[in-house]
Design an enzyme around this catalytic site. Structure first.
Site, mmCIF file in Angstrom:
data_model
loop_
_atom_site.group_PDB
_atom_site.id
_atom_site.type_symbol
_atom_site.label_atom_id
_atom_site.label_comp_id
_atom_site.label_asym_id
_atom_site.label_seq_id
_atom_site.Cartn_x
_atom_site.Cartn_y
_atom_site.Cartn_z
ATOM 1 N N ASP A 1 10.111 12.238 10.739
ATOM 2 C CA ASP A 1 8.712 10.579 10.478
ATOM 3 C C ASP A 1 7.998 10.636 10.994
ATOM 4 O OD1 ASP A 1 9.773 7.798 9.085
ATOM 5 O OD2 ASP A 1 8.077 7.969 11.497
ATOM 6 N N ASN B 1 -3.122 4.199 8.619
ATOM 7 C CA ASN B 1 -3.528 2.599 7.493
ATOM 8 C C ASN B 1 -4.325 1.741 8.884
ATOM 9 O OD1 ASN B 1 -3.012 4.419 5.923
ATOM 10 N ND2 ASN B 1 -0.848 3.603 6.140
ATOM 11 N N HIS C 1 -6.462 2.947 4.638
ATOM 12 C CA HIS C 1 -5.326 4.213 3.623
ATOM 13 C C HIS C 1 -5.850 4.992 3.396
ATOM 14 C CE1 HIS C 1 -2.261 0.359 3.806
ATOM 15 N NE2 HIS C 1 -3.882 -0.094 3.158
ATOM 16 N N GLU D 1 6.557 7.724 5.552
ATOM 17 C CA GLU D 1 6.254 8.624 6.249
ATOM 18 C C GLU D 1 7.084 9.752 7.005
ATOM 19 O OE1 GLU D 1 6.138 5.137 8.718
ATOM 20 O OE2 GLU D 1 6.015 5.076 6.463
#
Length: 223
Positions: free
Chosen positions: A99, A107, A112, A142
């Site tokens: 992760d 973001n 983004h 993610e």
């Protein structure tokens, strides 16, 4: 008769079937028609062969793309579970759940487009850090998953650390021109062939959360 025999032989070649009407023409006009007909059929056969080859190539390409995550190039979620499920019963497999740390900040702070660039870079780093027999996929957002095949516990830990270090070494240029750094938390779990693959990934997921709460940018192995 020689022309008819040649036409019959040519007609047996895949993609070069000669309709019966051509045989009747060949019987009555063999001298004038045999050579043009044969040339035409050879050309037609070659065109058909090229078309079949192109069709096969396109089908293979579409099958490959159907199994891939469009942003990272890794296996899609469904494809990862399908491929990993085929080797799940083998001994010596390990699962990594990866992760990206603080992904929302990419973001929020840089847009983004930068977040997508980070995902793409992390996917490439994971793929390059693995062996040819290993599997890697993007589960969503993610979060990534890896199946390490045929390795002992110490080797699996070292390889997980190699993946983590490869991600930490990334430098991604944001849309604003700034260079952003990336880290990831990784949970590592041995495969349990007796239970479904989801059980092993759940244990890796718990280990990954332990890595998050323990300070991030680290590998934790499930107990």
């Amino acid at each position: 008769m020689g022309t008819i025999l040649i036409m019959a032989i040519v007609s047996t070649i895949p993609g070069m079937f000669i309709p019966l009407r051509y045989f009747s023409v060949g019987i009555f006009c063999s001298a004038s028609i045999s050579t043009p007909v044969c040339v035409l059929l050879v050309r037609q056969g070659e065109e058909n062969r090229l078309l079949r080859h192109e069709l096969e190539r396109r089908v293979e390409e579409l099958a490959y793309l159907a199994d891939r995550d469009g942003l990272t190039g890794l296996l899609s979620r469904n494809a990862f579970f399908d491929r990993a499920g085929r080797v799940h019963a083998r001994p010596g497999n390990w699962y990594l759940l990866i992760d990206i740390d603080h992904f929302k900040r990419f973001n929020d702070d840089h847009g983004h487009q930068t977040g997508d660039a980070v995902l793409h870079a992390v996917g490439s780093a994971i793929a390059q850090a693995l062996g040819p027999a290993d599997l890697s996929g993007r589960l969503g957002g993610e979060e990534f998953a890896v199946c390490l095949t045929d390795c002992a516990a110490d080797l699996a830990t070292r390889r997980a650390e190699h993946v983590r270090a490869s991600i930490q070494a990334l430098r991604v240029r944001a849309a604003s021109g700034h260079i952003v750094r990336v880290t990831a938390s990784i949970g590592l779990s041995a495969s349990d062939p007796i239970r479904p693959i989801e059980a092993s990934l759940h244990r890796a997921d718990l280990a990954m959360y332990a890595a998050k709460t323990g300070g991030r940018n680290q590998v934790r192995r499930a107990a």
